[in-house]
Design an enzyme around this catalytic site. Structure first.
Site, PDB file in Angstrom:
ATOM      1  N   TYR A 109       3.625  57.489 -30.434  1.00  7.59           N
ATOM      2  CA  TYR A 109       3.784  56.049 -30.223  1.00  7.59           C
ATOM      3  C   TYR A 109       4.601  55.503 -31.387  1.00  7.59           C
ATOM      4  O   TYR A 109       4.380  55.868 -32.546  1.00  7.59           O
ATOM      5  CB  TYR A 109       2.406  55.364 -30.208  1.00  7.59           C
ATOM      6  CG  TYR A 109       2.465  53.853 -30.144  1.00  7.59           C
ATOM      7  CD1 TYR A 109       2.354  53.184 -28.925  1.00  7.59           C
ATOM      8  CD2 TYR A 109       2.642  53.087 -31.305  1.00  7.59           C
ATOM      9  CE1 TYR A 109       2.418  51.798 -28.866  1.00  7.59           C
ATOM     10  CE2 TYR A 109       2.711  51.706 -31.244  1.00  7.59           C
ATOM     11  CZ  TYR A 109       2.599  51.073 -30.023  1.00  7.59           C
ATOM     12  OH  TYR A 109       2.665  49.700 -29.960  1.00  7.59           O
ATOM     13  N   GLU A 197       8.729  48.444 -28.377  1.00  4.85           N
ATOM     14  CA  GLU A 197       7.663  49.444 -28.317  1.00  4.85           C
ATOM     15  C   GLU A 197       8.083  50.657 -27.501  1.00  4.85           C
ATOM     16  O   GLU A 197       8.597  50.516 -26.388  1.00  4.85           O
ATOM     17  CB  GLU A 197       6.414  48.815 -27.683  1.00  4.85           C
ATOM     18  CG  GLU A 197       5.216  49.734 -27.681  1.00  4.85           C
ATOM     19  CD  GLU A 197       4.053  49.153 -26.889  1.00  4.85           C
ATOM     20  OE1 GLU A 197       4.235  48.840 -25.695  1.00  4.85           O
ATOM     21  OE2 GLU A 197       2.964  49.015 -27.463  1.00  4.85           O
TER      22      GLU A 197
END
Ligand code: GDP
Ligand code: MN
Length: 388
Positions: A109, A197
């Site tokens: 991530y 993101e």
């Protein structure tokens, strides 16, 4: 402003960040052709909506043949995708992205955010990719690495090393990640992001790093200088009331209650929503007409409130500072006469020229309740809406 995954991936590609090859499809035939063009054994068909959690909601599926890609596209296009981010009403799928399938060895991530506390650019990295970062933050916060970069020095080698060491990345992966971090930092400055993101960022079976999913949110205040980004705006994804409001230059957020609020100033708007709730009501919106509102702004704001069938009553709460109460009162009267007012309305005015303002409302012949203060106004509108 948000954009779709396929648009985010175009931007990544243009800025030197590796993404799988893919094509957009708006119908099954296009999806079939897209997979033929990719020529891969596996393709991923991905619903394009402005929401995450698509995988769990059935919006990300693997196809082994072009015919299967067409079949998946047929199922997805037109369906209402419900994920934990869309709310129970879901989001209608209008297009899919057909992408070369990746063999995932590891999922990471990575996000860049505007860090208001340090006035820097925050990098968030986690070895727990593919999962909801909120869940990781709650259950295993030690698995999230966070650093803030001061824009006056920019991203330095020690920042990158700090991320890699804290996350205990193998040397080969550090080598893959480094140019990605550098390019993302450049992008963040270039495009005025509020948030960027990537989840997941993957290592494939060849040891290469790829961006498999990208969500981008841009600072609305910078759109005037981001014309190339602004054209990517997809109005189908947005609340029509909010689209209309932004055309009028109003700050508006749709909510699911039934009391329409018309307020000047964001702080007063928040307080108005709070006090409405306090007296047992539920606001239909946040609406800040701004400090420099005039008669036209007030009329436009009214149009939005009155065109919303959920709105069963209107609470106007204005503090006249730079904007005078008589101007606002004239605006309210003009709008109500032009558009017709069939629902209860409570007006609370305070500040510059408040007496003239109240006089105008009184003489207008409109059926409205002039509140003596904020609490009185909130109590009254909640009562009136409940009675209806
Ligand atoms: P999201 O659910 O909206 O975040 O959509 P993602 O694009 O992140 O996809 C959800 C999940 O599908 C990912 O976390 C991956 O595990 C999986 N996925 C996506 N693309 C591929 C792919 O090319 N190959 C494989 N095997 N899985 C994929
Ligand atoms: Mn994702």
């Amino acid at each position: 402003m948000d954009i779709h995954e396929y648009q985010a991936k175009q931007l990544f590609k243009q800025n030197g960040i590796p993404v799988p090859e893919g094509y957009l499809a708006t119908n099954p035939l296009e999806a079939e052709f897209a997979m033929r063009r990719l020529g891969t054994e596996i393709a991923v068909v991905k619903a394009q909506v402005h929401a995450g959690g698509r995988g769990k909601g059935g919006g990300v599926k693997l196809a082994k043949t072009p015919e299967e890609a067409a079949k998946l596209a047929k199922e997805m296009i037109g369906m209402t995708l419900v994920t934990h981010q869309t709310g129970p009403e879901g989001k209608k799928v209008h297009k899919v992205y057909v992408e070369a399938g990746s063999k995932i060895v590891k999922e990471y991530y990575l996000a860049l955010v505007l860090d208001r506390e340090t006035a820097g650019i925050g990098f968030m990295f986690s070895t727990e990719g593919g999962m909801d970062i909120e869940e990781v933050a709650e259950k295993t916060p030690e698995k999230i690495v966070y650093i803030s970069v001061d824009p006056t020095t920019g991203l330095q080698g020690h920042h990158i090393r700090s991320i890699c060491f804290q996350a205990k990345l193998p040397a080969a992966e550090q080598k893959e990640l480094t140019p990605i971090l550098k390019n993302l930092y450049k992008m963040f400055l270039k495009y005025d992001y509020a948030m960027l993101e990537i989840n997941p960022l993957i290592i494939n079976d060849q040891g290469k790093m790829f961006v498999l999913d990208g969500k981008m949110n841009f600072d609305d205040n910078a759109m005037y200088r981001q014309k190339d980004i602004e054209v990517m705006r997809d109005f189908l994804e947005e609340d029509p009331r909010e689209v209309q409001a932004s055309k009028y230059g109003l700050s508006y957020i749709g909510l699911d209650g039934n009391i329409g609020c018309l307020v000047n100033g964001a702080g007063l708007a928040m307080a108005t929503m709070d006090i409405t709730k306090f007296f047992g009501g539920s606001p239909a919106n946040f609406l800040d007409v701004g400090g420099g509102a005039n008669q036209e702004t007030v009329t436009n704001a009214f149009k939005i409130l009155l065109s919303d069938s959920n709105v069963k009553g209107i609470f106007v709460n204005i503090f006249g500072g730079i904007m005078r109460c008589d101007v606002i009162a004239n605006g309210i009267v003009a709008a109500a006469k032009e558009l017709g007012l069939r629902i209860p309305m409570v007006v609370r005015l305070e500040g510059t020229n408040v007496e003239q303002g109240k006089e105008i409302l009184k003489n207008s012949g409109l059926d409205l309740y002039a509140a003596s203060d904020m609490a009185d106004g909130a109590k009254k509108i909640v009562e009136m809406v409940k009675k209806k």
